[in-house]
Every structure is written in structure tokens, then in C-alpha cells.
Design an enzyme around this catalytic site. Structure first.
Site, PDB file in Angstrom:
ATOM      1  N   GLU A  39     -12.756  50.423  -5.514  1.00  0.00           N
ATOM      2  CA  GLU A  39     -14.009  51.042  -6.146  1.00  0.00           C
ATOM      3  C   GLU A  39     -14.414  51.159  -7.300  1.00  0.00           C
ATOM      4  OE1 GLU A  39     -12.762  55.079  -3.136  1.00  0.00           O
ATOM      5  OE2 GLU A  39     -11.612  54.529  -5.478  1.00  0.00           O
ATOM      6  N   SER A 108       5.474  45.882 -20.867  1.00  0.00           N
ATOM      7  CA  SER A 108       7.120  44.993 -20.107  1.00  0.00           C
ATOM      8  C   SER A 108       7.444  43.952 -21.013  1.00  0.00           C
ATOM      9  CB  SER A 108       6.206  44.053 -19.043  1.00  0.00           C
ATOM     10  OG  SER A 108       6.676  42.942 -18.937  1.00  0.00           O
ATOM     11  N   CYS A 110       9.104  41.309 -21.012  1.00  0.00           N
ATOM     12  CA  CYS A 110       8.653  40.068 -21.611  1.00  0.00           C
ATOM     13  C   CYS A 110       7.847  39.594 -22.546  1.00  0.00           C
ATOM     14  CB  CYS A 110       7.620  39.248 -20.071  1.00  0.00           C
ATOM     15  SG  CYS A 110       6.287  39.916 -20.625  1.00  0.00           S
ATOM     16  N   TYR A 137       1.013  36.190 -19.867  1.00  0.00           N
ATOM     17  CA  TYR A 137       1.078  37.691 -19.605  1.00  0.00           C
ATOM     18  C   TYR A 137       1.188  38.349 -20.713  1.00  0.00           C
ATOM     19  CZ  TYR A 137       2.661  41.715 -16.817  1.00  0.00           C
ATOM     20  OH  TYR A 137       3.196  42.945 -15.999  1.00  0.00           O
ATOM     21  N   THR A 169      12.142  47.514 -17.995  1.00  0.00           N
ATOM     22  CA  THR A 169      13.064  47.033 -17.717  1.00  0.00           C
ATOM     23  C   THR A 169      12.050  47.110 -16.156  1.00  0.00           C
ATOM     24  OG1 THR A 169      14.818  46.172 -17.359  1.00  0.00           O
ATOM     25  CG2 THR A 169      14.678  48.727 -16.939  1.00  0.00           C
ATOM     26  N   LEU A 171      11.491  46.715 -12.651  1.00  0.00           N
ATOM     27  CA  LEU A 171      11.614  48.462 -11.559  1.00  0.00           C
ATOM     28  C   LEU A 171      11.292  47.745 -10.171  1.00  0.00           C
ATOM     29  CD1 LEU A 171       8.334  49.577 -13.722  1.00  0.00           C
ATOM     30  CD2 LEU A 171      10.715  49.962 -13.939  1.00  0.00           C
ATOM     31  N   HIS A 184      10.058  40.093  -7.000  1.00  0.00           N
ATOM     32  CA  HIS A 184      11.168  40.468  -7.967  1.00  0.00           C
ATOM     33  C   HIS A 184      12.645  40.430  -6.794  1.00  0.00           C
ATOM     34  CE1 HIS A 184       7.690  42.262 -10.670  1.00  0.00           C
ATOM     35  NE2 HIS A 184       8.056  40.771 -11.103  1.00  0.00           N
TER      36      HIS A 184
HETATM   37  N1  LIG Z   1       7.378  45.946 -11.722  1.00  0.00           N
HETATM   38  C1  LIG Z   1       8.025  46.101 -12.039  1.00  0.00           C
HETATM   39  O1  LIG Z   1       9.591  45.384 -12.331  1.00  0.00           O
HETATM   40  C2  LIG Z   1       7.418  46.109 -13.947  1.00  0.00           C
HETATM   41  C3  LIG Z   1       8.557  45.821 -14.909  1.00  0.00           C
HETATM   42  C4  LIG Z   1       7.957  46.381 -15.936  1.00  0.00           C
HETATM   43  C5  LIG Z   1       6.428  46.160 -16.415  1.00  0.00           C
HETATM   44  N2  LIG Z   1       5.756  46.999 -15.289  1.00  0.00           N
HETATM   45  C6  LIG Z   1       4.386  46.779 -15.416  1.00  0.00           C
HETATM   46  O2  LIG Z   1       3.865  48.186 -14.987  1.00  0.00           O
HETATM   47  C7  LIG Z   1       2.439  48.349 -14.561  1.00  0.00           C
HETATM   48  C8  LIG Z   1       1.955  48.389 -13.543  1.00  0.00           C
HETATM   49  O3  LIG Z   1       3.241  47.511 -12.753  1.00  0.00           O
HETATM   50  P1  LIG Z   1       3.448  47.523 -11.161  1.00  0.00           P
HETATM   51  O4  LIG Z   1       4.757  46.686 -10.681  1.00  0.00           O
HETATM   52  O5  LIG Z   1       3.328  49.044 -10.242  1.00  0.00           O
HETATM   53  O6  LIG Z   1       1.855  46.612 -10.532  1.00  0.00           O
HETATM   54  P2  LIG Z   1       1.286  47.223  -8.618  1.00  0.00           P
HETATM   55  O7  LIG Z   1       2.108  47.354  -8.292  1.00  0.00           O
HETATM   56  O8  LIG Z   1       0.928  45.237  -8.465  1.00  0.00           O
HETATM   57  O9  LIG Z   1       0.782  47.624 -10.211  1.00  0.00           O
HETATM   58  C9  LIG Z   1      -0.965  47.296 -10.154  1.00  0.00           C
HETATM   59  C10 LIG Z   1      -2.444  48.253  -9.620  1.00  0.00           C
HETATM   60  O10 LIG Z   1      -2.723  47.510 -10.500  1.00  0.00           O
HETATM   61  C11 LIG Z   1      -4.440  47.367  -9.894  1.00  0.00           C
HETATM   62  N3  LIG Z   1      -5.040  46.772 -10.659  1.00  0.00           N
HETATM   63  C12 LIG Z   1      -5.017  45.011 -11.090  1.00  0.00           C
HETATM   64  N4  LIG Z   1      -5.742  44.892 -11.914  1.00  0.00           N
HETATM   65  C13 LIG Z   1      -7.251  45.284 -11.428  1.00  0.00           C
HETATM   66  C14 LIG Z   1      -8.335  45.419 -12.043  1.00  0.00           C
HETATM   67  N5  LIG Z   1      -8.869  44.740 -12.244  1.00  0.00           N
HETATM   68  N6  LIG Z   1      -8.680  46.296 -11.662  1.00  0.00           N
HETATM   69  C15 LIG Z   1      -8.579  47.863 -10.843  1.00  0.00           C
HETATM   70  N7  LIG Z   1      -7.116  47.582 -10.643  1.00  0.00           N
HETATM   71  C16 LIG Z   1      -6.376  46.935 -10.987  1.00  0.00           C
HETATM   72  C17 LIG Z   1      -3.909  46.717  -8.881  1.00  0.00           C
HETATM   73  O11 LIG Z   1      -4.741  47.192  -7.280  1.00  0.00           O
HETATM   74  P3  LIG Z   1      -4.646  46.100  -6.119  1.00  0.00           P
HETATM   75  O12 LIG Z   1      -3.402  45.748  -5.678  1.00  0.00           O
HETATM   76  O13 LIG Z   1      -5.672  46.341  -5.624  1.00  0.00           O
HETATM   77  O14 LIG Z   1      -5.376  44.630  -7.121  1.00  0.00           O
HETATM   78  C18 LIG Z   1      -2.635  47.796  -8.043  1.00  0.00           C
HETATM   79  O15 LIG Z   1      -2.698  48.804  -7.351  1.00  0.00           O
HETATM   80  C19 LIG Z   1       2.124  47.032 -15.172  1.00  0.00           C
HETATM   81  O16 LIG Z   1       1.458  46.848 -16.175  1.00  0.00           O
HETATM   82  C20 LIG Z   1       3.683  45.794 -15.281  1.00  0.00           C
HETATM   83  O17 LIG Z   1       3.680  45.154 -16.351  1.00  0.00           O
HETATM   84  C21 LIG Z   1       6.119  46.648 -14.158  1.00  0.00           C
END
Ligand SMILES: NC(=O)c1ccc[n+]([C@@H]2O[C@H](COP(=O)([O-])OP(=O)(O)OC[C@H]3O[C@@H](n4cnc5c(N)ncnc54)[C@H](OP(=O)(O)O)[C@@H]3O)[C@@H](O)[C@H]2O)c1
Length: 325
Positions: A39, A108, A110, A137, A169, A171, A184
Site C-alpha cells: 500500500e 541494530s 551491527c 546496512y 540485540t 531478536l 538468523h
Molecule cells: N530481527 C532482529 O533480530 C533484529 C535485530 C536488531 C534490529 N532489528 C531491527 O528491527 C527493525 C524491524 O526488524 P524485523 O525483524 O521486524 O524485520 P521484518 O520482519 O523484515 O519487518 C520489516 C518490515 O518492514 C517492511 N518494509 C521493508 N521495506 C519497506 C518499504 N520500502 N516500504 C514499506 N515497508 C517496508 C517489511 O514489509 P515487507 O516484508 O512486505 O517487505 C516488513 O513488514 C529493523 O529496523 C531491524 O534492523 C531487528
């Protein structure tokens, strides 16, 4: 604060964004606005401006990002730096242009130098060379922190801008990515042990010696920490951060070896075969652990321990994901 805000959660279908929505709803927040990626493509500046002008949110949680493992980061470095820079710049600028005073940016771990002293403190930022595999990144994430800080410095007094950053850290939990090559450690092992259990495989081999230490946090704890940091009084936040070092680490406070986490996952999954270590494969950094004392002093600590979190994560995997694999 409940019900007084119109809150935009960017990335509400992602693992962290969906947990933030759960946490806000639990607090009684009902006025939550969101858009799927289909959207609203957040790399599209005009579309983002239009969305903010139309919805006029009062608070923003920026949990949308292009996220991936080592393989994806190495293969698509241009996508990782470009998309993340664009998403952040568009959302933060549109938030400012439309009068949003409170925004929380998710970074993050990193962002810290690859040789940072352990546990990694917030003041290790920009003190050394980054890990090369995900440098693009990490640079985008550092730019996100600096965007928030720069808007605060330029518009904090004149416009009441108060944009904060949290650095999670590793998640895990509901909504994780269980892709076989691009996930991961925890989701990858949940899937492998689950498949080994179904196949009655006698053993599962894990890359490396099992001795590296890593920190893990259950995603609902991360969401609770995000809401906690967003809701801290400005004077308190300012007292514990500084204008050009405004980030706050979010970790569980303790780390475990890969061998320990593998055993705990085997137990959560109910896999009774052997866990073996393929020592011909690389180990990665010996230890990655965040210093979360700043957040502890600010009154927050993790609630869900690893065994409990893994049980919840496996429940999510089996109920939502396993049927689709
Ligand atoms: N998971 C971890 O272990 C972890 C650790 C440290 C930090 N983080 C940080 O936490 C945040 C969220 O991570 P997450 O694990 O929840 O990632 P995720 O599950 O991949 O979720 C990211 C979301 O962002 C949306 N998105 C990406 N590009 C977009 C765009 N251009 N326009 C609109 N929506 C967009 C994705 O939608 P689509 O899937 O439809 O593309 C998805 O819903 C990130 O900033 C990440 O760096 C996560």
C-alpha cells in the site's frame, strides 16, 4: 497516555512492528495507523509525504527496514544501503514536516565496530571499523540515528522535536523469518530441529565449535522496551543520553553459547537426537553482547527468559509456519 495519540507503526507486519502493535494495544492504544509495503512503499518520498499529510499521526515507531542475513547483505549491498537510507530519510522528514514530535527509530547492534569492547556500550558508536559483511546496512542504520539527532538539534527547541533511537540485540519470537538460507540463528535452528524431529534424524550438525557467545531477546520484550523508551519523559531521556549520542541499547543482559542455545532449542522442539558441531565451519566473532545498563537505569529489563521465549517461538512456528513450509 493511552488513547491520546494517533500512532503510526511503520513495518507493522514485520516481526518487531507487529510486536509493537501488540504492546500498544495491550496498553489500550486503539488509534494505530499502518500501511502494508504494497500500500505504501516507504522508499517513495512523494507517497510518504502524502500519507503523513493525510493521516497526521502524532507518534511514529519506525520498524520498517530491509532486513536480511549475511548472504542477502553480501549479495544485495546496494539494495540494503539505498532502501534503508530512503525509508528512514522519507519517514523522518515527512514526520517532521507534518508536526510529529515523537518518533522512535529502530537500529541494530551491527552499528558497533567489529572489534568493539564487550559488552558493547553506546559510546562505542563510530569508534572503529564495521563488520564488512553488513557494512552498507550498518551505515544506513548509523545514518538513521544521526538523522534523529540532527532533527532534534535543529528543531528540538523550535518545534518540540524529540526523535529517539533504540538498538536491539538479536531478536526472536512470533513473526520471525524461518527461511532455510536467509534466517538468523534461532529461527534457522528451530526449523532444522523441527525437520530433524519429523524425519527422525539421529543428529543435527551445527556450524562451528558452538563456543561463540550471543545475546538473544524475545521480541515482545523488545516491543515493551520500545514503548518504554518512547514514553520516557523528555527530561529523563535527555539526562541519560546526549544530543550526539542519543541511542539506547536493548538487550536481555546476558549471553549464552551457541551450544547452549542449540540445546535449549532442541529441548523446546522436542528433538531427542544428537547435537553435533561441524568444527570445519567458521565460528564468527567470539562474543557479541550489548551493555544495556543505560536502559536498566531507565527502569526497564527483559521479562521473558530464553527457555520460555523459545517455547513461545516454537508454538508460533508450528501453528503459523510449519503448515506452510
Ligand atoms: N530481527 C532482529 O533480530 C533484529 C535485530 C536488531 C534490529 N532489528 C531491527 O528491527 C527493525 C524491524 O526488524 P524485523 O525483524 O521486524 O524485520 P521484518 O520482519 O523484515 O519487518 C520489516 C518490515 O518492514 C517492511 N518494509 C521493508 N521495506 C519497506 C518499504 N520500502 N516500504 C514499506 N515497508 C517496508 C517489511 O514489509 P515487507 O516484508 O512486505 O517487505 C516488513 O513488514 C529493523 O529496523 C531491524 O534492523 C531487528
Amino acid at each position: 497516555m493511552a488513547n491520546s495519540q494517533k500512532i503510526y507503526v511503520a513495518g507493522h507486519r514485520g516481526m518487531v512492528g507487529s510486536a509493537i502493535v501488540r504492546a500498544l494495544r495491550q496498553q489500550g492504544e486503539v488509534n494505530i495507523v499502518s500501511r502494508t509495503h504494497a500500500e505504501l512503499d516507504l522508499t517513495n518520498q512523494a507517497a510518504v509525504q502524502e500519507f503523513f499529510a493525510e493521516e497526521k499521526p502524532t507518534q511514529v515507531y519506525l520498524a520498517a527496514a530491509k532486513v536480511g542475513g549475511i548472504h542477502a547483505n553480501n549479495t544485495y549491498p546496494a539494495d540494503f544501503i539505498y532502501e534503508n537510507l530512503m525509508v528512514q530519510a522519507n519517514v523522518i522528514e515527512a514526520a517532521f514536516q507534518n508536526g510529529v514530535q515523537k518518533l522512535l527509530f529502530l537500529g541494530s547492534s551491527c552499528i558497533y565496530p567489529r572489534m568493539a569492547q564487550q559488552p558493547m556500550r553506546e559510546d562505542a558508536l563510530l569508534t572503529g571499523t564495521l563488520e564488512p559483511t553488513n557494512e552498507p546496512y550498518a551505515i544506513a542504520k548509523i545514518a538513521g540515528i544521526k538523522l534523529c539527532e540532527s532533527y532534534n538539534r535543529q528543531y528540538g527547541v523550535s518545534h518540540g522535536v524529540d526523535y529517539r533511537s533504540v538498538m536491539p540485540t538479536n531478536l526472536y519470537g512470533p513473526g520471525d523469518n524461518y527461511h532455510p538460507e536467509n534466517s538468523h540463528v534461532i529461527p534457522a535452528l528451530i526449523r532444522r530441529f523441527h525437520e530433524a524431529k519429523l524425519a527422525k534424524a539421529p543428529s543435527v550438525a551445527i556450524w562451528g565449535t558452538g563456543t561463540p557467545r550471543r545475546e538473544f531477546l524475545y521480541v515482545d520484550d523488545m516491543a515493551a522496551a520500545s514503548v518504554h523508551v518512547m514514553q520516557l519523559p523528555k527530561a529523563t531521556y535527555d539526562q541519560h543520553t546526549s544530543p550526539m549520542q542519543s541511542l539506547i541499547n536493548v538487550g536481555s543482559g546476558s549471553d549464552v553459547t551457541i551450544a547452549e542455545v542449540a540445546q535449549a532449542i532442541a529441548q523446546a522442539v522436542g528433538y531427542t537426537g544428537q547435537v553435533e558441531f561441524d568444527t570445519s565451519k567458521p565460528d564468527g566473532a567470539p562474543r557479541k553482547w550489548m551493555d544495556s545498563s543505560r536502559l536498566r537505569v531507565l527502569g526497564w529489563q527483559a521479562k521473558v527468559d530464553l527457555c520460555q521465549g523459545l517455547a513461545f517461538a516454537y508454538e508460533d512456528f508450528t501453528s503459523v509456519v510449519a503448515n506452510r513450509l
